[in-house]
Design an enzyme around this catalytic site. Structure first.
Site, PDB file in Angstrom:
ATOM      1  N   ALA A  69       0.856  -1.184   0.000  1.00 53.09           N
ATOM      2  CA  ALA A  69       0.000   0.000   0.000  1.00 53.09           C
ATOM      3  C   ALA A  69       0.891   1.232   0.000  1.00 53.09           C
ATOM      4  O   ALA A  69       2.012   1.200   0.512  1.00 53.09           O
ATOM      5  CB  ALA A  69      -0.890  -0.010   1.239  1.00 53.09           C
ATOM      6  N   GLY A 113       0.348  -5.052   0.697  1.00 58.09           N
ATOM      7  CA  GLY A 113      -0.823  -5.063  -0.184  1.00 58.09           C
ATOM      8  C   GLY A 113      -0.511  -5.672  -1.544  1.00 58.09           C
ATOM      9  O   GLY A 113      -1.406  -6.204  -2.205  1.00 58.09           O
ATOM     10  N   GLU A 116      -0.889  -9.289  -1.072  1.00 57.86           N
ATOM     11  CA  GLU A 116      -2.330  -9.567  -0.911  1.00 57.86           C
ATOM     12  C   GLU A 116      -3.054  -9.510  -2.258  1.00 57.86           C
ATOM     13  O   GLU A 116      -3.925 -10.328  -2.548  1.00 57.86           O
ATOM     14  CB  GLU A 116      -2.941  -8.569   0.080  1.00 57.86           C
ATOM     15  CG  GLU A 116      -2.439  -8.798   1.506  1.00 57.86           C
ATOM     16  CD  GLU A 116      -2.834  -7.671   2.452  1.00 57.86           C
ATOM     17  OE1 GLU A 116      -2.540  -6.495   2.128  1.00 57.86           O
ATOM     18  OE2 GLU A 116      -3.430  -7.950   3.506  1.00 57.86           O
ATOM     19  N   GLU A 136       4.080  -5.618   7.181  1.00 59.58           N
ATOM     20  CA  GLU A 136       3.311  -4.595   7.896  1.00 59.58           C
ATOM     21  C   GLU A 136       3.768  -4.443   9.339  1.00 59.58           C
ATOM     22  O   GLU A 136       3.750  -3.349   9.905  1.00 59.58           O
ATOM     23  CB  GLU A 136       1.810  -4.935   7.861  1.00 59.58           C
ATOM     24  CG  GLU A 136       1.140  -4.745   6.517  1.00 59.58           C
ATOM     25  CD  GLU A 136       1.255  -5.930   5.575  1.00 59.58           C
ATOM     26  OE1 GLU A 136       2.065  -6.852   5.854  1.00 59.58           O
ATOM     27  OE2 GLU A 136       0.548  -5.940   4.560  1.00 59.58           O
TER      28      GLU A 136
HETATM   29  N1  DAK Z   1       4.673   3.143  -0.710  1.00 63.67           N
HETATM   30  C1  DAK Z   1       5.170   4.243  -1.304  1.00 63.67           C
HETATM   31  N2  DAK Z   1       6.405   4.313  -1.841  1.00 63.67           N
HETATM   32  C2  DAK Z   1       7.166   3.207  -1.785  1.00 63.67           C
HETATM   33  C3  DAK Z   1       6.726   2.016  -1.180  1.00 63.67           C
HETATM   34  C4  DAK Z   1       5.402   1.993  -0.620  1.00 63.67           C
HETATM   35  N3  DAK Z   1       4.861   0.895  -0.074  1.00 63.67           N
HETATM   36  N4  DAK Z   1       7.710   1.096  -1.286  1.00 63.67           N
HETATM   37  C5  DAK Z   1       8.720   1.703  -1.917  1.00 63.67           C
HETATM   38  N5  DAK Z   1       8.425   2.976  -2.219  1.00 63.67           N
HETATM   39  C6  DAK Z   1       9.257   3.960  -2.885  1.00 63.67           C
HETATM   40  C7  DAK Z   1      10.390   4.420  -1.990  1.00 63.67           C
HETATM   41  O1  DAK Z   1       9.946   5.404  -1.100  1.00 63.67           O
HETATM   42  C8  DAK Z   1      11.371   4.940  -2.998  1.00 63.67           C
HETATM   43  O2  DAK Z   1      10.972   6.225  -3.401  1.00 63.67           O
HETATM   44  P1  DAK Z   1      12.062   7.425  -3.532  1.00 63.67           P
HETATM   45  O3  DAK Z   1      12.699   7.517  -2.215  1.00 63.67           O
HETATM   46  O4  DAK Z   1      13.013   6.945  -4.611  1.00 63.67           O
HETATM   47  O5  DAK Z   1      11.248   8.621  -3.928  1.00 63.67           O
HETATM   48  C9  DAK Z   1      11.188   4.003  -4.189  1.00 63.67           C
HETATM   49  O6  DAK Z   1       9.910   3.381  -4.006  1.00 63.67           O
HETATM   50  C10 DAK Z   1      12.234   2.927  -4.245  1.00 63.67           C
HETATM   51  O7  DAK Z   1      12.297   2.301  -2.960  1.00 63.67           O
HETATM   52  P2  DAK Z   1      13.691   1.979  -2.255  1.00 63.67           P
HETATM   53  O8  DAK Z   1      14.688   3.046  -2.547  1.00 63.67           O
HETATM   54  O9  DAK Z   1      13.383   1.691  -0.847  1.00 63.67           O
HETATM   55  O10 DAK Z   1      14.140   0.681  -3.043  1.00 63.67           O
HETATM   56  P3  DAK Z   1      14.954  -0.584  -2.473  1.00 63.67           P
HETATM   57  O11 DAK Z   1      15.228  -1.449  -3.654  1.00 63.67           O
HETATM   58  O12 DAK Z   1      16.113  -0.134  -1.646  1.00 63.67           O
HETATM   59  O13 DAK Z   1      13.943  -1.322  -1.500  1.00 63.67           O
HETATM   60  C11 DAK Z   1      11.795  -2.299  -0.897  1.00 63.67           C
HETATM   61  C12 DAK Z   1      12.783  -1.904  -2.042  1.00 63.67           C
HETATM   62  C13 DAK Z   1      10.523  -2.774  -1.558  1.00 63.67           C
HETATM   63  C14 DAK Z   1      12.411  -3.471  -0.091  1.00 63.67           C
HETATM   64  C15 DAK Z   1      11.588  -1.088   0.036  1.00 63.67           C
HETATM   65  O14 DAK Z   1      11.213   0.011  -0.784  1.00 63.67           O
HETATM   66  C16 DAK Z   1      10.525  -1.333   1.041  1.00 63.67           C
HETATM   67  O15 DAK Z   1      10.744  -2.019   2.033  1.00 63.67           O
HETATM   68  N6  DAK Z   1       9.351  -0.746   0.769  1.00 63.67           N
HETATM   69  C17 DAK Z   1       8.263  -0.763   1.710  1.00 63.67           C
HETATM   70  C18 DAK Z   1       7.595  -2.121   1.740  1.00 63.67           C
HETATM   71  C19 DAK Z   1       6.452  -2.032   2.654  1.00 63.67           C
HETATM   72  O16 DAK Z   1       6.586  -1.917   3.862  1.00 63.67           O
HETATM   73  N7  DAK Z   1       5.290  -1.996   2.024  1.00 63.67           N
HETATM   74  C20 DAK Z   1       4.106  -1.646   2.694  1.00 63.67           C
HETATM   75  C21 DAK Z   1       3.558  -2.806   3.439  1.00 63.67           C
HETATM   76  S1  DAK Z   1       2.315  -2.176   4.463  1.00 63.67           S
HETATM   77  C22 DAK Z   1      -1.965   2.447   7.329  1.00 63.67           C
HETATM   78  C23 DAK Z   1      -0.615   2.717   7.084  1.00 63.67           C
HETATM   79  C24 DAK Z   1       0.090   1.897   6.253  1.00 63.67           C
HETATM   80  C25 DAK Z   1      -0.501   0.793   5.635  1.00 63.67           C
HETATM   81  C26 DAK Z   1      -1.820   0.556   5.871  1.00 63.67           C
HETATM   82  C27 DAK Z   1      -2.552   1.357   6.694  1.00 63.67           C
HETATM   83  N8  DAK Z   1      -2.699   3.272   8.241  1.00 63.67           N
HETATM   84  C28 DAK Z   1      -2.040   4.224   9.060  1.00 63.67           C
HETATM   85  C29 DAK Z   1      -4.125   3.089   8.294  1.00 63.67           C
HETATM   86  C30 DAK Z   1       0.353  -0.048   4.819  1.00 63.67           C
HETATM   87  C31 DAK Z   1      -0.050  -1.191   4.273  1.00 63.67           C
HETATM   88  C32 DAK Z   1       0.969  -2.028   3.584  1.00 63.67           C
HETATM   89  O17 DAK Z   1       0.876  -2.531   2.482  1.00 63.67           O
END
Ligand code: DAK
Length: 296
Positions: A69, A113, A116, A136
């Site tokens: 997400a 997400g 999912e 998450e």
């Molecule tokens: N959302 C937005 N941008 C994202 C992103 C995400 N989920 N994942 C990656 N990006 C963006 C990064 O910010 C970065 O942008 P810039 O800094 O270049 O502008 C770009 O994609 C490249 O990411 P990285 O530089 O981090 O690339 P790496 O190859 O080093 O790492 C990675 C790739 C996929 C391992 C890493 O980006 C990562 O861990 N990403 C996050 C994965 C994650 O945690 N996904 C979300 C799962 S949680 C809520 C709040 C949140 C949620 C729901 C509800 N509430 C408060 C109600 C979240 C739900 C989920 O899905």
């Protein structure tokens, strides 16, 4: 209305083609936002309503199917705003309403997400670069689009707990061993493999593919006895099909050998009097003794 966050095209040959939807927010690794999910839902519905489409492939980029997400757009939510707006609900599950088969073609990250969404596809073909995870917990939250429910059904309680509680990622080989994905192919062959699978499905009876999808989903979601009872009803109902009676029964009644009939490639390809939609009816029919038809 044009799409801004997805790419949509059709591929393949034949009477029914394959609809491809490619998530396309490369800078955010295809992070799933509300506008993106709205576009995805619109594209899925359009393909589902198009008689020229037999099957849909959902994919991302080489680097990421979807990295979850969109974190920045989620972060400001409060309980009440998330509840009132139906956060990660109203437009995230359109894919579950699609009656045609949807194949997930996953390369790179499928996280949160993204994992999912992949699990909401009917089956997943993975590139050897694919990595699945539910991270998450690292954000202090939990999955919000079915991760705690579909993952244990797909890969067992123990592995799901491991992934959900430790946030570790699973590579493609482990995902195949665990049953999360149906096949793994070299990344450069992913699209061709997905298209080949889709074209195989396109060659079969559309109503049968829809019924199989519905019934397998029932097996995945509901009690066994209910699923088997409904399967029996659909099975019986197919014998009310005019196509089955017109195409197959007269041939059985005239004494033609089933094997000879079926081994004729012209029939298999639906090039003669038998339409391709009849083919699965024939396959169903061959599982019963010929006397059964004569009583219908
Ligand atoms: N959302 C937005 N941008 C994202 C992103 C995400 N989920 N994942 C990656 N990006 C963006 C990064 O910010 C970065 O942008 P810039 O800094 O270049 O502008 C770009 O994609 C490249 O990411 P990285 O530089 O981090 O690339 P790496 O190859 O080093 O790492 C990675 C790739 C996929 C391992 C890493 O980006 C990562 O861990 N990403 C996050 C994965 C994650 O945690 N996904 C979300 C799962 S949680 C809520 C709040 C949140 C949620 C729901 C509800 N509430 C408060 C109600 C979240 C739900 C989920 O899905």
């Amino acid at each position: 209305m044009p799409y801004e966050m997805i790419l949509v095209d059709t591929r393949g040959e034949g009477e029914r083609r394959t609809g491809f939807i490619t998530l396309n927010r490369p800078k955010q690794l295809n992070a799933l936002s509300d506008p993106l999910m709205d576009e995805l839902g619109r594209a899925l519905r359009a393909f589902d309503a198009d008689d020229g489409i037999g099957c849909i492939v959902l994919t991302g980029s080489e680097r990421a199917f979807a990295a979850g997400a969109d974190i920045p757009t989620m972060a400001p939510h409060t309980f009440m705003s998330a509840f009132k707006s139906g956060l990660i609900s109203k437009n995230w599950e359109t894919i579950l309403e699609i009656r045609k088969p949807v194949i997930g073609a996953v390369a790179g990250f499928a996280l949160g997400g993204g994992c999912e969404l992949a699990m909401m596809c009917d089956f997943i073909i993975a590139a050897d670069t694919a990595r699945f995870g539910q991270p998450e917990i690292k954000l202090g939250i939990i999955p919000g689009a079915g991760g705690t429910q579909r993952l244990p059904r797909a890969i067992s309680k123990s592995k799901a707990m491991d992934m959900l509680l430790t946030a570790r990622m699973m590579d493609a080989a482990e995902a195949e061993r665990a049953g999360l994905v149906s096949r793994v192919v070299p990344a450069e062959q992913l699209m061709a493999e997905a298209l080949t699978a889709a074209e195989t499905i396109n060659g079969f009876s559309g109503p049968s593919t829809m019924l199989i999808k519905e019934l397998v989903n029932l097996a995945f979601q509901g009690p066994l006895t209910d699923g088997v009872a409904i399967e029996r009803r659909y099975f019986h109902a197919l014998f009310g099909s005019d196509e089955l009676k017109r195409a197959y029964l007269p041939r059985v009644a005239s004494g033609e050998q089933i094997a000879a009939f079926w081994s004729d490639p012209a029939h298999r390809l639906g090039k003669t009097w038998i339409d391709h939609r009849d083919i699965n009816m024939v396959m169903l029919a061959t599982s019963l003794a010929p006397e059964s038809y004569l009583q219908i």
